[in-house]
Write a protein that holds these residues in place. Sequence first.
Motif, short mmCIF file in Angstrom:
data_model
loop_
_atom_site.label_atom_id
_atom_site.label_comp_id
_atom_site.label_asym_id
_atom_site.label_seq_id
_atom_site.Cartn_x
_atom_site.Cartn_y
_atom_site.Cartn_z
N ASP A 251 0.86 -1.17 0.00
CA ASP A 251 0.00 0.00 0.00
C ASP A 251 0.90 1.23 0.00
O ASP A 251 1.69 1.42 0.94
CB ASP A 251 -0.89 -0.02 1.24
CG ASP A 251 -1.81 1.21 1.33
OD1 ASP A 251 -1.69 2.12 0.48
OD2 ASP A 251 -2.63 1.26 2.26
N PRO A 252 0.84 2.09 -1.02
CA PRO A 252 1.74 3.26 -1.07
C PRO A 252 1.64 4.18 0.13
O PRO A 252 2.60 4.86 0.49
CB PRO A 252 1.31 3.99 -2.35
CG PRO A 252 0.65 2.94 -3.18
CD PRO A 252 0.00 2.00 -2.21
N ASP A 253 0.47 4.19 0.79
CA ASP A 253 0.31 5.06 1.97
C ASP A 253 1.11 4.57 3.17
O ASP A 253 1.23 5.28 4.16
CB ASP A 253 -1.17 5.15 2.34
CG ASP A 253 -1.96 5.98 1.33
OD1 ASP A 253 -1.34 6.84 0.67
OD2 ASP A 253 -3.18 5.76 1.20
N GLU A 254 1.63 3.33 3.10
CA GLU A 254 2.45 2.81 4.19
C GLU A 254 3.83 3.48 4.24
O GLU A 254 4.51 3.41 5.26
CB GLU A 254 2.63 1.30 4.05
CG GLU A 254 1.36 0.49 4.25
CD GLU A 254 1.62 -1.00 4.09
OE1 GLU A 254 2.77 -1.36 3.74
OE2 GLU A 254 0.69 -1.80 4.31
N VAL A 255 4.25 4.09 3.14
CA VAL A 255 5.59 4.67 3.05
C VAL A 255 5.48 6.18 3.10
O VAL A 255 4.84 6.80 2.23
CB VAL A 255 6.32 4.25 1.75
CG1 VAL A 255 7.78 4.68 1.80
CG2 VAL A 255 6.21 2.75 1.53
N LYS A 256 6.10 6.80 4.09
CA LYS A 256 6.04 8.25 4.26
C LYS A 256 7.34 8.88 3.75
O LYS A 256 8.44 8.37 4.02
CB LYS A 256 5.85 8.63 5.74
CG LYS A 256 4.69 7.91 6.41
CD LYS A 256 3.36 8.19 5.71
CE LYS A 256 2.21 7.49 6.45
NZ LYS A 256 0.93 7.64 5.72
N MET A 257 7.23 9.99 3.03
CA MET A 257 8.41 10.70 2.55
C MET A 257 8.63 11.96 3.38
O MET A 257 7.70 12.73 3.60
CB MET A 257 8.25 11.09 1.08
CG MET A 257 9.55 11.60 0.46
SD MET A 257 9.40 12.10 -1.28
CE MET A 257 8.95 13.83 -1.08
#
Length: 327
Positions: free
Chosen positions: A218-224
């Motif tokens: 899930d892309p929302d699992e990775v924070k930039m």
Amino acid sequence: MTSRQMLLCMQFTSGYGAEPGAWRLPGANLSSYTDMDQFVRYAQAAERGKIQLLFFADTPVLDVDLEDQALDVISHGRAGWNAVTTSDPAAAANFGRPIPPRTEKYERAHEVVQIVQALWGSWEKDAWVLDVPGKRFADMGKIRPVNLQGHHVASRGPLPIPPSEQGQPVIFQAGGGRYGLELAGRYADGVYANPYTIEDGRAQRQALRDAAKRAGRDPDEVKMFAGSMPTIASSRRAALDRRRLLDESVDLRQRVRYLGAMIGLPLGYDQIDEPLSASQLADAVPSPHDPRSARALEVVREGWTLRDHLSARDQYGLDPRVTEPAR
């Protein structure tokens, strides 16, 4: 619908701040380099400023064996790991080898992260029983070796420490380029980035989301976390004066060498007040290991001297011609 919230992170580079010469400034605490109480005070100040994450950067010139350190357990599940490969030959030399080709380096990185995650999971959640009447410290049936053998690294396990209160430590990534992006997309919870514009930041964020999707996450699992280096003062004028005072403490000889590494040229301090020659500009190429290198090469091609280029404002993406507005 949940409200969106900005997460703020602060990086500690030493007990003195990010500028190499800051330790020499008036009022600096000379013992800050090894004074953990100083870091506690910094953390408390950061907390008052609504900072939610502290990042301690290091280079593996002094090796820390994560498998034998219990920092995450000691901190009650508040530690993380910055899983980044090195491009520093001195760091690689401390492991008795040169820096391998980029493909091999990241193959090894994938194996290391997988093995470390497996070791973190070698204790089941309820393996630490602490049964005093029954004289059982832990349930050995729930503590198992991992027995992983990769092409580059291997481990039998298990770890000699109980699991973290947060399950497993948070994993960060800060490497650049395609290989670093794929590593981040597969394993990272957070990624440190250095965009110079809003558009660049959005592009980097989208590239990270795409990498996470390719890894089945899930892309929302990775924070930039987009980096910046503010100078804090009571006014813009005071902040500029403080910034320039810090600039005077910088060892420009070291900065010239670093700039040379960024654009692939052997630069010397004797050229500090000159622009690059036509032949140097023809040979200059941005380093694939530093995302700031392309911007650095853009600026030197504009004809500025090395001293102008190395000014602090230019280092962080601003034009060296920008000055304090008239009042």
